[in-house]
Design a protein around this motif. Structure first.
Motif, PDB file in Angstrom:
ATOM      1  N   VAL A 113       0.843  -1.204   0.000  1.00 33.69           N
ATOM      2  CA  VAL A 113       0.000   0.000   0.000  1.00 33.69           C
ATOM      3  C   VAL A 113       0.872   1.246   0.000  1.00 33.69           C
ATOM      4  CG1 VAL A 113      -1.718   1.262   1.330  1.00 33.69           C
ATOM      5  CG2 VAL A 113      -1.856  -1.202   1.189  1.00 33.69           C
ATOM      6  N   ILE A 114       1.927   1.181   0.808  1.00 33.86           N
ATOM      7  CA  ILE A 114       2.830   2.331   0.886  1.00 33.86           C
ATOM      8  C   ILE A 114       3.476   2.577  -0.469  1.00 33.86           C
ATOM      9  CG2 ILE A 114       4.935   3.211   1.938  1.00 33.86           C
ATOM     10  CD1 ILE A 114       4.172   1.693   4.457  1.00 33.86           C
ATOM     11  N   LEU A 135       3.347   5.937  -2.803  1.00 35.71           N
ATOM     12  CA  LEU A 135       4.540   6.687  -3.163  1.00 35.71           C
ATOM     13  C   LEU A 135       4.718   6.773  -4.663  1.00 35.71           C
ATOM     14  CD1 LEU A 135       5.121   6.822  -0.241  1.00 35.71           C
ATOM     15  CD2 LEU A 135       7.259   5.655  -0.599  1.00 35.71           C
ATOM     16  N   ASN A 189       1.262   8.236  -6.442  1.00 33.27           N
ATOM     17  CA  ASN A 189       0.734   9.500  -5.960  1.00 33.27           C
ATOM     18  C   ASN A 189       1.847  10.535  -5.834  1.00 33.27           C
ATOM     19  OD1 ASN A 189      -1.611  10.828  -5.373  1.00 33.27           O
ATOM     20  ND2 ASN A 189      -1.301  10.685  -3.178  1.00 33.27           N
ATOM     21  N   HIS A 190       2.572  10.496  -4.766  1.00 34.91           N
ATOM     22  CA  HIS A 190       3.622  11.498  -4.586  1.00 34.91           C
ATOM     23  C   HIS A 190       4.686  11.003  -3.628  1.00 34.91           C
ATOM     24  CE1 HIS A 190       5.280  15.262  -2.722  1.00 34.91           C
ATOM     25  NE2 HIS A 190       5.526  15.446  -3.991  1.00 34.91           N
ATOM     26  N   CYS A 191       5.933  11.149  -4.069  1.00 36.75           N
ATOM     27  CA  CYS A 191       7.042  10.912  -3.150  1.00 36.75           C
ATOM     28  C   CYS A 191       8.042  12.047  -3.345  1.00 36.75           C
ATOM     29  CB  CYS A 191       7.714   9.573  -3.456  1.00 36.75           C
ATOM     30  SG  CYS A 191       9.184   9.277  -2.472  1.00 36.75           S
ATOM     31  N   SER A 192       8.375  12.757  -2.292  1.00 37.85           N
ATOM     32  CA  SER A 192       9.233  13.935  -2.455  1.00 37.85           C
ATOM     33  C   SER A 192      10.676  13.568  -2.790  1.00 37.85           C
ATOM     34  CB  SER A 192       9.207  14.793  -1.199  1.00 37.85           C
ATOM     35  OG  SER A 192       9.756  14.076  -0.125  1.00 37.85           O
ATOM     36  N   PHE A 193      11.047  12.299  -2.637  1.00 41.55           N
ATOM     37  CA  PHE A 193      12.425  11.908  -2.927  1.00 41.55           C
ATOM     38  C   PHE A 193      12.623  11.471  -4.356  1.00 41.55           C
ATOM     39  CE2 PHE A 193      13.862  12.317   1.272  1.00 41.55           C
ATOM     40  CZ  PHE A 193      12.855  11.864   2.111  1.00 41.55           C
ATOM     41  N   LEU A 237      11.552   3.488   2.011  1.00 39.74           N
ATOM     42  CA  LEU A 237      10.288   3.774   2.688  1.00 39.74           C
ATOM     43  C   LEU A 237       9.283   2.646   2.506  1.00 39.74           C
ATOM     44  CD1 LEU A 237       9.945   7.501   1.640  1.00 39.74           C
ATOM     45  CD2 LEU A 237      10.745   6.646   3.808  1.00 39.74           C
ATOM     46  N   ILE A 281      -6.150   3.211   3.108  1.00 43.80           N
ATOM     47  CA  ILE A 281      -5.557   4.420   2.543  1.00 43.80           C
ATOM     48  C   ILE A 281      -5.893   4.457   1.061  1.00 43.80           C
ATOM     49  CG2 ILE A 281      -3.408   5.631   2.070  1.00 43.80           C
ATOM     50  CD1 ILE A 281      -2.290   4.460   4.600  1.00 43.80           C
ATOM     51  N   PRO A 304      -5.553   6.824  -1.964  1.00 43.64           N
ATOM     52  CA  PRO A 304      -5.102   8.061  -2.597  1.00 43.64           C
ATOM     53  C   PRO A 304      -6.027   8.543  -3.706  1.00 43.64           C
ATOM     54  CG  PRO A 304      -3.606   6.243  -3.071  1.00 43.64           C
ATOM     55  CD  PRO A 304      -4.570   5.743  -2.099  1.00 43.64           C
ATOM     56  N   VAL A 337       1.301   6.637   9.277  1.00 45.45           N
ATOM     57  CA  VAL A 337       2.350   5.831   8.647  1.00 45.45           C
ATOM     58  C   VAL A 337       3.574   6.705   8.425  1.00 45.45           C
ATOM     59  CG1 VAL A 337       2.907   4.367   6.711  1.00 45.45           C
ATOM     60  CG2 VAL A 337       0.546   4.550   7.471  1.00 45.45           C
ATOM     61  N   ALA A 387       6.312   6.294   6.899  1.00 50.69           N
ATOM     62  CA  ALA A 387       6.884   6.277   5.548  1.00 50.69           C
ATOM     63  C   ALA A 387       6.186   7.288   4.657  1.00 50.69           C
ATOM     64  CB  ALA A 387       6.772   4.883   4.948  1.00 50.69           C
ATOM     65  N   ILE A 388       4.847   7.332   4.754  1.00 54.57           N
ATOM     66  CA  ILE A 388       4.100   8.255   3.899  1.00 54.57           C
ATOM     67  C   ILE A 388       4.366   9.701   4.315  1.00 54.57           C
ATOM     68  CG2 ILE A 388       1.800   8.947   3.144  1.00 54.57           C
ATOM     69  CD1 ILE A 388       0.928   6.090   3.449  1.00 54.57           C
ATOM     70  N   THR A 401       7.106  10.827   5.697  1.00 57.19           N
ATOM     71  CA  THR A 401       8.457  11.172   5.207  1.00 57.19           C
ATOM     72  C   THR A 401       8.423  11.460   3.718  1.00 57.19           C
ATOM     73  OG1 THR A 401       9.161   9.419   6.693  1.00 57.19           O
ATOM     74  CG2 THR A 401      10.864  10.491   5.394  1.00 57.19           C
ATOM     75  N   ALA A 402       7.645  10.648   2.993  1.00 58.07           N
ATOM     76  CA  ALA A 402       7.594  10.819   1.541  1.00 58.07           C
ATOM     77  C   ALA A 402       6.970  12.148   1.171  1.00 58.07           C
ATOM     78  CB  ALA A 402       6.816   9.680   0.902  1.00 58.07           C
ATOM     79  N   ARG A 403       6.059  12.614   2.002  1.00 56.73           N
ATOM     80  CA  ARG A 403       5.454  13.913   1.716  1.00 56.73           C
ATOM     81  C   ARG A 403       6.449  15.046   1.897  1.00 56.73           C
ATOM     82  NH1 ARG A 403       3.137  18.109   3.495  1.00 56.73           N
ATOM     83  NH2 ARG A 403       1.747  19.099   2.017  1.00 56.73           N
ATOM     84  N   GLY A 404       7.498  14.768   2.673  1.00 59.54           N
ATOM     85  CA  GLY A 404       8.559  15.754   2.805  1.00 59.54           C
ATOM     86  C   GLY A 404       8.761  16.283   4.215  1.00 59.54           C
ATOM     87  N   GLY A 460      -3.390  17.643  -1.968  1.00 59.07           N
ATOM     88  CA  GLY A 460      -3.831  16.330  -2.430  1.00 59.07           C
ATOM     89  C   GLY A 460      -2.841  15.235  -2.116  1.00 59.07           C
ATOM     90  N   HIS A 461      -1.741  15.578  -1.419  1.00 61.70           N
ATOM     91  CA  HIS A 461      -0.728  14.581  -1.087  1.00 61.70           C
ATOM     92  C   HIS A 461      -0.927  14.092   0.337  1.00 61.70           C
ATOM     93  CE1 HIS A 461       1.834  16.789  -4.261  1.00 61.70           C
ATOM     94  NE2 HIS A 461       1.108  15.847  -4.810  1.00 61.70           N
ATOM     95  N   LEU A 462      -0.985  12.769   0.481  1.00 64.30           N
ATOM     96  CA  LEU A 462      -1.259  12.170   1.779  1.00 64.30           C
ATOM     97  C   LEU A 462      -0.100  12.362   2.738  1.00 64.30           C
ATOM     98  CD1 LEU A 462      -2.652   8.799   0.541  1.00 64.30           C
ATOM     99  CD2 LEU A 462      -3.922  10.440   1.874  1.00 64.30           C
TER     100      LEU A 462
END
Lengths: 279, 403
Positions: free
Chosen positions: A5-6, A10, A13-17, A44, B35, B37, B136, B138-139, B141-144, B248-250
């Motif tokens: 799911v993660i 990522l 949808n969106h991953c800042s890295f 991640l 979750i 998206p 979560v 990980a999510i 962190t991914a958002r920044g 719109g980013h989780l």
């Protein structure tokens, strides 16, 4: 949530890295073992993951497990790797013994690459590398212009001139230069021409020279009349007269006349060569 | 969903709190919501429309003239032209979108549909999903967000935080919690917006920092955290999707107070029990209870029934043309081999027979005659061939021609 799911969140949808360039997808996350944005390389999206990171030339093995996923503070466990490459490999093998093979393989590859670049970096440090310095153009121009201005302001020629004149006056160059000061020299010359020359008394210490009667003086006057015509053939005669009477100033020919060879005896040496024998 | 074994979230005590032995708060059910998206993108897009202010051009713009078309026959285009005289404006085109000073094409009107309605349930599902994503790491962190120093996720703080009045103290609290890195990032990111928004009262932009969620109405905490750039404050009962999933980013970084965290179960209910605050709302159930494909495929139940892996690759055979390739014909017609052989033999025999027949019919030359004939042929050969000329080398030299 599960890794799948993660990863879906990522990647789709969106991953800042994530960094997308024309050659592929890359991951800016510092814990990524390969640098590529991938299902298997995402730190991640994999709850069990490991990397090697470099800190001040020392390599550390970082590991994370699902058990600590909810404690971001303590997520990454760090193990210092020995300097020796083989020993480091052993340490990795020991810590990642039952981990998925792909990941372990990637980590070993990473260790190899990092060791190689560490060696290379160290070698480069020892060498002297050219550093390209920029020329501060405006400053350089400014300095040049200031140099020119300073030269102009110093008036070097003037000071040299004055110094030389000083020396001349002092008598460093001997007393034989007569046409300084030039104005008085010219006036005297003109006056001599017009028979108005005051006799300059030379102060001589010692020798008294006895001169013959008025005849010679008359002779001289004749000569001086001749001088007006300025015939160049009177050279020898002039010189003889000059030796007898050093008191009166010898009328000297002005510079330009001396230099020109008009009417002068030819100074050229004529050599005759016999070309009787020919080899 | 294994709702029976819910993890316990410990509550972080601030400085000056009395040490409590509380084990922690059980994780609310919302955090286990699926979750989605896709739902969040959809709802976020629509809900973002709802704070828009209408814009339009003036109703009268471009029509405040009494222009009439001159019709045909005057060697000008038929656009309505301004009447009268004595001014530049006379005779100029009017009304059309192509005319200078005319009305624009399709003038914007205020009765455009500015807002969008979203189903209540959808909106609630989106918020529940966004809340689940905030749990979560990980999510998030991914958002920044910078959460490397945060001690636990989700981050719950004791209720003494709700009594904070001064911003300086608020910053201290954030630092204690390891959440200041994120707030600092937001503070550093303040910059001037590119574009016309600058001059439309939207001059500055910055990143989003943590979202502080409090439980009790009227807490002083709002005022304390209000002035920090990037930091938002919200009451549990009024959580906004635009705050939980900005852009719109989780995965917004959320800091809960204890009372807020406990209230979540009331507000959102569970998968079986409906919420008390939202009438009839039950948390959405996921399509798959266990979404871990890897685990599923490698589980015993599946592997025991699955066929073994077939590693061999069957490759297609290249098709050979039977009209050209003998081997291909042989496959189709096994008799082809013998038929061909027999034909070849027969042909050889026939040729031989024919030759003999002709020879027998031909008049035989005597031995002498045949010798003479052969000699004559040989002489002819010498005549026509250059290489038989024995003195050719010397001759060519004499000629001066190399060949």
């Amino acid at each position: 949530m599960s890794d799948e799911v993660i990863w879906h969140c990522l990647r789709h949808n969106h991953c800042s890295f994530m960094a997308k360039i024309e050659t592929g997808l890359f991951c800016r996350n510092p814990y990524n073992a390969t640098g590529i944005c991938n299902r298997s390389s995402c730190p991640l999206a994999n709850s069990r993951y490991a990397t090697i990171r470099d800190h001040d030339g020392i390599f550390y093995l970082y590991m994370k497990t699902a058990e600590r996923a909810h404690l971001p503070n303590k997520l990454w466990e760090r193990v210092k790797l020995p300097r020796n490459y083989e020993k480091a490999m052993e340490v990795i093998k020991k810590h990642l013994e039952h981990w998925p093979e792909l990941l372990v393989h990637k980590i070993k590859q990473r260790l190899t690459k990092m060791t190689q670049y560490r060696i290379r970096m160290r070698r480069l440090q020892l060498k002297v590398r050219e550093k390209i310095m920029t020329v501060p153009r405006k400053k350089a121009q400014r300095d040049l212009q200031r140099l020119e201005k300073a030269e102009k302001a110093a008036q070097l020629e003037k000071s040299i001139e004055s110094e030389l004149m000083e020396r001349l006056r002092k008598g460093v160059y001997g007393g034989e230069i007569h046409n300084v000061p030039s104005k008085q020299f010219h006036t005297i010359l003109d006056m001599e021409k017009d028979d108005l020359a005051p006799e300059i008394e030379e102060e001589e210490e010692g020798e008294i020279e006895y001169v013959e009667g008025a005849d010679i003086e008359m002779g001289e006057m004749e000569d001086m009349e001749d001088f007006q015509g300025f015939s160049g053939e009177d050279d020898d005669g002039d010189e003889d007269d000059g030796l007898d009477e050093p008191v009166t100033m010898r009328p000297k020919r002005s510079g330009s006349d001396i230099r020109s060879k008009i009417g002068r005896k030819s100074t050229k040496v004529i050599t005759e060569v016999n070309h009787l024998f020919q080899y | 969903m294994a709702t029976t074994a819910r993890p316990l979230v410990s509550v972080k005590a601030l400085d000056g709190d009395m040490a409590t032995d509380a084990a922690g708060v059980p994780m609310p059910h919302v955090m286990k919501a699926p979750i989605r998206p896709d739902v969040i993108t959809f709802v976020h897009r629509l809900v973002s429309c709802n704070s828009r202010q209408p814009y339009a051009v003036s109703r009268k713009a471009g029509h405040q003239t009494s222009a009439e078309s001159w019709g045909t026959g005057r060697a000008v285009s038929r656009i309505p032209r301004v009447g009268g005289g004595g001014t530049h404006r006379a005779g100029q085109g009017a009304f059309g979108n192509m005319c200078r000073g005319g009305r624009m094409f399709a003038p914007t009107r205020i009765w455009r549909k500015w807002h969008r309605r979203v189903n209540v349930r959808l909106r609630r599902v989106a918020v529940a999903s966004a809340l689940a994503a905030t749990a979560v790491p990980a999510i998030v962190t991914a958002r920044g967000h910078r959460i490397e120093s945060v001690p636990e996720f989700p981050l719950v703080v004791s209720d003494s935080a709700e009594g904070i009045e001064k911003t300086a103290q608020a910053i201290k609290v954030l630092k204690q919690l390891g959440a200041y890195a994120d707030a600092e990032k937001a503070k550093q990111s303040v910059g001037i917006r590119p574009g016309k928004g600058k001059m439309r009262n939207r001059r500055y932009i910055n990143r989003k920092g943590p979202l502080i969620v409090y439980g009790t109405e009227g807490s002083k905490i709002v005022k304390a955290f209000r002035n920090l750039p990037g930091v938002d404050v919200a009451n549990v009962e009024r959580l906004n999707l635009l705050d939980l999933a900005p852009g719109g980013h989780l995965g917004r970084f959320v800091i809960w107070t204890e009372s807020a965290f406990k209230k979540l179960d009331e507000v959102y209910g569970s998968f079986e029990a409906s919420s008390s605050k939202k009438k009839g709302f039950v948390l959405p159930r996921p399509k798959m209870t266990n979404a871990d494909l890897g685990r599923l495929i490698n589980s015993d139940e599946v592997q025991s029934v699955v066929k073994p892996i077939n590693k061999e690759v069957k490759r297609r055979e290249a098709r050979k043309n039977p009209l050209k390739n003998a081997a291909a014909v042989l496959k189709l017609n096994p008799y082809f081999g013998t038929a061909r052989r027999m034909a070849v033999l027969a042909e050889a025999a026939r040729v031989k027979a024919r030759k003999e027949k002709i020879n027998s019919k031909r008049t035989k030359l005597s031995e002498e005659a045949s010798k003479i004939k052969a000699a004559g042929k040989a002489w002819y050969q010498t005549m026509i061939s250059d290489s038989d000329y024995t003195e050719f080398d010397v001759f060519s030299k004499w000629l001066g021609v190399s060949q």
